[in-house]
Write a protein that holds these residues in place. Structure first.
Motif, PDB file in Angstrom:
ATOM      1  N   GLU A  50       0.714  -1.197   0.029  1.00 29.66           N
ATOM      2  CA  GLU A  50      -0.041  -0.081  -0.095  1.00 29.66           C
ATOM      3  C   GLU A  50       0.683   1.299  -0.016  1.00 29.66           C
ATOM      4  O   GLU A  50       1.758   1.291   0.705  1.00 29.66           O
ATOM      5  CB  GLU A  50      -0.843  -0.062   1.332  1.00 29.66           C
ATOM      6  CG  GLU A  50      -1.980   1.125   1.279  1.00 29.66           C
ATOM      7  CD  GLU A  50      -2.690   0.736   2.414  1.00 29.66           C
ATOM      8  OE1 GLU A  50      -3.438   1.950   2.889  1.00 29.66           O
ATOM      9  OE2 GLU A  50      -2.927  -0.136   3.192  1.00 29.66           O
ATOM     10  N   GLU A  52       0.232   5.392   0.084  1.00 29.30           N
ATOM     11  CA  GLU A  52      -0.880   6.570   0.419  1.00 29.30           C
ATOM     12  C   GLU A  52      -0.128   7.752   0.743  1.00 29.30           C
ATOM     13  O   GLU A  52       0.596   7.840   1.610  1.00 29.30           O
ATOM     14  CB  GLU A  52      -1.719   6.211   1.522  1.00 29.30           C
ATOM     15  CG  GLU A  52      -2.904   7.183   1.696  1.00 29.30           C
ATOM     16  CD  GLU A  52      -3.862   6.825   2.790  1.00 29.30           C
ATOM     17  OE1 GLU A  52      -4.821   7.376   3.129  1.00 29.30           O
ATOM     18  OE2 GLU A  52      -3.370   6.045   3.929  1.00 29.30           O
ATOM     19  N   ASP A  53      -0.760   8.898  -0.159  1.00 32.11           N
ATOM     20  CA  ASP A  53      -0.076  10.223   0.169  1.00 32.11           C
ATOM     21  C   ASP A  53      -1.153  10.808   1.407  1.00 32.11           C
ATOM     22  O   ASP A  53      -2.306  10.864   1.007  1.00 32.11           O
ATOM     23  CB  ASP A  53      -0.223  11.090  -0.918  1.00 32.11           C
ATOM     24  CG  ASP A  53       1.278  10.749  -2.137  1.00 32.11           C
ATOM     25  OD1 ASP A  53       2.154  10.249  -1.435  1.00 32.11           O
ATOM     26  OD2 ASP A  53       1.128  11.003  -3.275  1.00 32.11           O
ATOM     27  N   LEU A  54      -0.395  11.434   2.320  1.00 34.50           N
ATOM     28  CA  LEU A  54      -1.422  12.180   3.327  1.00 34.50           C
ATOM     29  C   LEU A  54      -0.780  13.477   3.360  1.00 34.50           C
ATOM     30  O   LEU A  54       0.169  14.146   3.055  1.00 34.50           O
ATOM     31  CB  LEU A  54      -0.984  11.300   4.519  1.00 34.50           C
ATOM     32  CG  LEU A  54      -1.529   9.992   4.426  1.00 34.50           C
ATOM     33  CD1 LEU A  54      -0.810   9.105   5.682  1.00 34.50           C
ATOM     34  CD2 LEU A  54      -2.669   9.787   4.446  1.00 34.50           C
ATOM     35  N   ARG A  66       4.135  10.598   3.007  1.00 36.47           N
ATOM     36  CA  ARG A  66       3.717   9.371   2.275  1.00 36.47           C
ATOM     37  C   ARG A  66       3.959   7.942   3.061  1.00 36.47           C
ATOM     38  O   ARG A  66       5.017   7.811   3.635  1.00 36.47           O
ATOM     39  CB  ARG A  66       4.648   9.353   0.742  1.00 36.47           C
ATOM     40  CG  ARG A  66       4.383   8.163   0.096  1.00 36.47           C
ATOM     41  CD  ARG A  66       5.008   8.291  -1.247  1.00 36.47           C
ATOM     42  NE  ARG A  66       4.520   9.588  -2.170  1.00 36.47           N
ATOM     43  CZ  ARG A  66       5.018  10.037  -3.349  1.00 36.47           C
ATOM     44  NH1 ARG A  66       6.178   9.286  -3.535  1.00 36.47           N
ATOM     45  NH2 ARG A  66       4.485  11.082  -3.956  1.00 36.47           N
ATOM     46  N   ARG A  67       2.849   7.542   2.871  1.00 37.89           N
ATOM     47  CA  ARG A  67       2.885   6.122   3.770  1.00 37.89           C
ATOM     48  C   ARG A  67       2.864   5.004   2.881  1.00 37.89           C
ATOM     49  O   ARG A  67       2.445   4.748   1.995  1.00 37.89           O
ATOM     50  CB  ARG A  67       1.489   6.049   4.555  1.00 37.89           C
ATOM     51  CG  ARG A  67       1.503   4.831   5.355  1.00 37.89           C
ATOM     52  CD  ARG A  67       0.115   4.862   6.371  1.00 37.89           C
ATOM     53  NE  ARG A  67      -1.052   4.778   5.433  1.00 37.89           N
ATOM     54  CZ  ARG A  67      -1.707   3.778   5.190  1.00 37.89           C
ATOM     55  NH1 ARG A  67      -1.523   2.734   5.592  1.00 37.89           N
ATOM     56  NH2 ARG A  67      -2.589   3.837   4.484  1.00 37.89           N
TER      57      ARG A  67
END
Length: 318
Positions: A50, A52-54, A66-67
Motif C-alpha cells: 500500500e 498513500e499520500d497524506l 507518504r505512507r
C-alpha cells in the motif's frame, strides 16, 4: 581503498553529461538537476502492499507525507513504523526522490514507512525542517490507530540531511518535546555544521558531495553562522546523547561527512547508547539512491532495515 567501480561509473557519467557541481547552481537549478538524475541512477521501485499520500498539520501549513506498507502484509495488521526524513542538504529532495529506498526499507523491515516532505532552505531556513519533522512525528503517534501502526514501536531515520533531522528528533524524544522513539537509523548523517573536520580537507573535488558543496548546503539551511552550533542544527554538539534510543549509523569512505558520522557513533557509545556502526569504505555520499549502478545500495539499505527489524523483534520478546 579504491573507490567502488559502480560509484566511479556514476562519477564518470556525471562528467560525461557535463552536469555542473551543485554549488555552482542556484537552489532551483539544483533541484531540477537532481530530479532529472533519478531515472538514470535509481532502480525500479519495489512493489509494496500500500502507498498513500497524506497531509498532517504543520507550523506553517500542511506537511505532505507518504505512507508505505510492506508487501505481503494483511491490510488490518498493525505494523511498527519508521518515520523517514529524506536527504538533499535541506535544499533538494522530496517524497519522490526517496520513494525507491522507502519502499525497500518497508519491505525489508516488514514495517510501515512514513516519509516526510519537510520545508527546506533557503526559502524556509533552519529551524523550519526541524519544526516540520517534529510536527510529523507528533501527528503520526497521535494517529497511530488510524494509520494501523504501533506507536510503541516507532523509529526515526534518514540519510544525510535526513539523518541529521532524525538524530535531532531522537534527542528531542529523550527530552520529552516530541514522543520518544525506540530506534534511530542514521545513514551518512550530517551531525556538525562547523564543517571543519579533516574529511573536509580530503574531499574537495571530483565527487558529488565535496566540502564546497556541503558548505553551500549549510549556508542555505542555516544562514546565520552563530546558529550552526545549536544542537538542533548540529546534534553532535548536544551536551549528552545519553538516554537516546539505540542506533544504526552508517558512513561512506569518500564523503566529507564521514568524520562527523563516525564521531557521532563514538559519542553514542561513550554515552551508553547501543549503536551498530557500519563504515562502507569504498562508497561515495548519496550512493543509497544510486542503486542502478551501485549494488551495495540495496545491500546496505537491507542491512539497516534488518537492524531495525531485529530491534523490534527484541522489544516484542521482552
Amino acid at each position: 581503498m579504491p573507490i567502488d567501480p559502480g560509484a566511479q561509473r556514476v562519477l564518470d557519467l556525471i562528467r560525461e553529461m557535463g552536469r555542473p557541481p551543485i554549488h555552482t547552481l542556484n537552489p532551483e537549478e539544483a533541484r531540477v538537476a537532481s530530479a532529472k538524475s533519478r531515472s538514470v541512477l535509481q532502480p525500479e521501485p519495489e512493489a509494496v502492499a500500500e502507498v498513500e499520500d497524506l497531509n498532517c498539520p504543520g507550523p506553517a501549513g500542511p506537511i505532505k507525507l507518504r505512507r508505505y506498507r510492506a508487501a505481503g502484509i494483511a491490510a488490518e495488521e498493525v505494523l511498527p513504523c519508521l518515520l523517514f526524513l529524506h536527504g538533499g542538504g535541506w535544499v533538494i529532495g522530496d517524497l519522490d526522490s526517496h520513494d525507491q529506498p522507502c519502499r525497500l526499507l518497508a519491505n525489508a523491515a516488514r514495517c510501515c514507512v512514513i516519509a516526510v516532505d519537510y520545508r527546506m532552505g533557503p526559502e524556509h531556513p533552519y529551524p523550519a525542517a526541524v519544526e516540520d519533522s517534529a510536527a510529523a512525528l507528533r501527528w503520526v503517534v497521535e494517529n497511530a490507530a488510524t494509520l494501523r501502526i504501533d506507536s510503541a514501536r516507532m523509529a526515526v531515520g534518514g540519510d544525510s540531511a535526513g539523518g541529521n533531522l532524525a538524530a535531532v528528533l531522537a534527542i528531542m524524544g529523550r527530552d520529552g518535546t516530541v514522543p520518544a522513539v525506540g530506534y534511530q537509523l542514521l545513514l551518512y548523517p550530517a551531525t556538525d555544521m562547523a564543517a571543519h573536520r579533516p574529511a573536509y580537507e580530503r574531499f574537495t573535488e571530483g565527487l558529488i558531495l565535496t566540502s564546497e558543496t556541503m558548505r553551500w548546503f549549510i549556508g542555505h539551511y542555516v544562514p546565520e553562522p552563530e546558529r550552526r552550533f545549536e544542537w538542533q542544527a548540529s546534534p553532535l554538539r548536544a551536551n549528552s546523547l545519553a538516554g537516546t534510543p539505540p542506533a544504526f549509523v552508517m558512513t561512506a569512505g569518500y564523503d566529507p561527512l564521514v568524520d562527523e558520522g563516525a564521531a557521532y557513533a563514538r559519542r553514542l557509545e561513550e554515552d551508553g547508547v547501543r549503536v551498530t556502526y557500519l563504515h562502507v569504505a569504498d562508497q561515495i555520499h548519496a550512493f543509497l539512491t544510486m542503486g542502478k549502478f551501485i549494488p551495495a545500495s540495496a545491500l546496505v539499505l537491507r542491512q539497516a532495515a534488518l537492524s531495525l527489524a531485529h530491534h523490534w523483534a527484541e522489544e516484542t520478546a521482552l
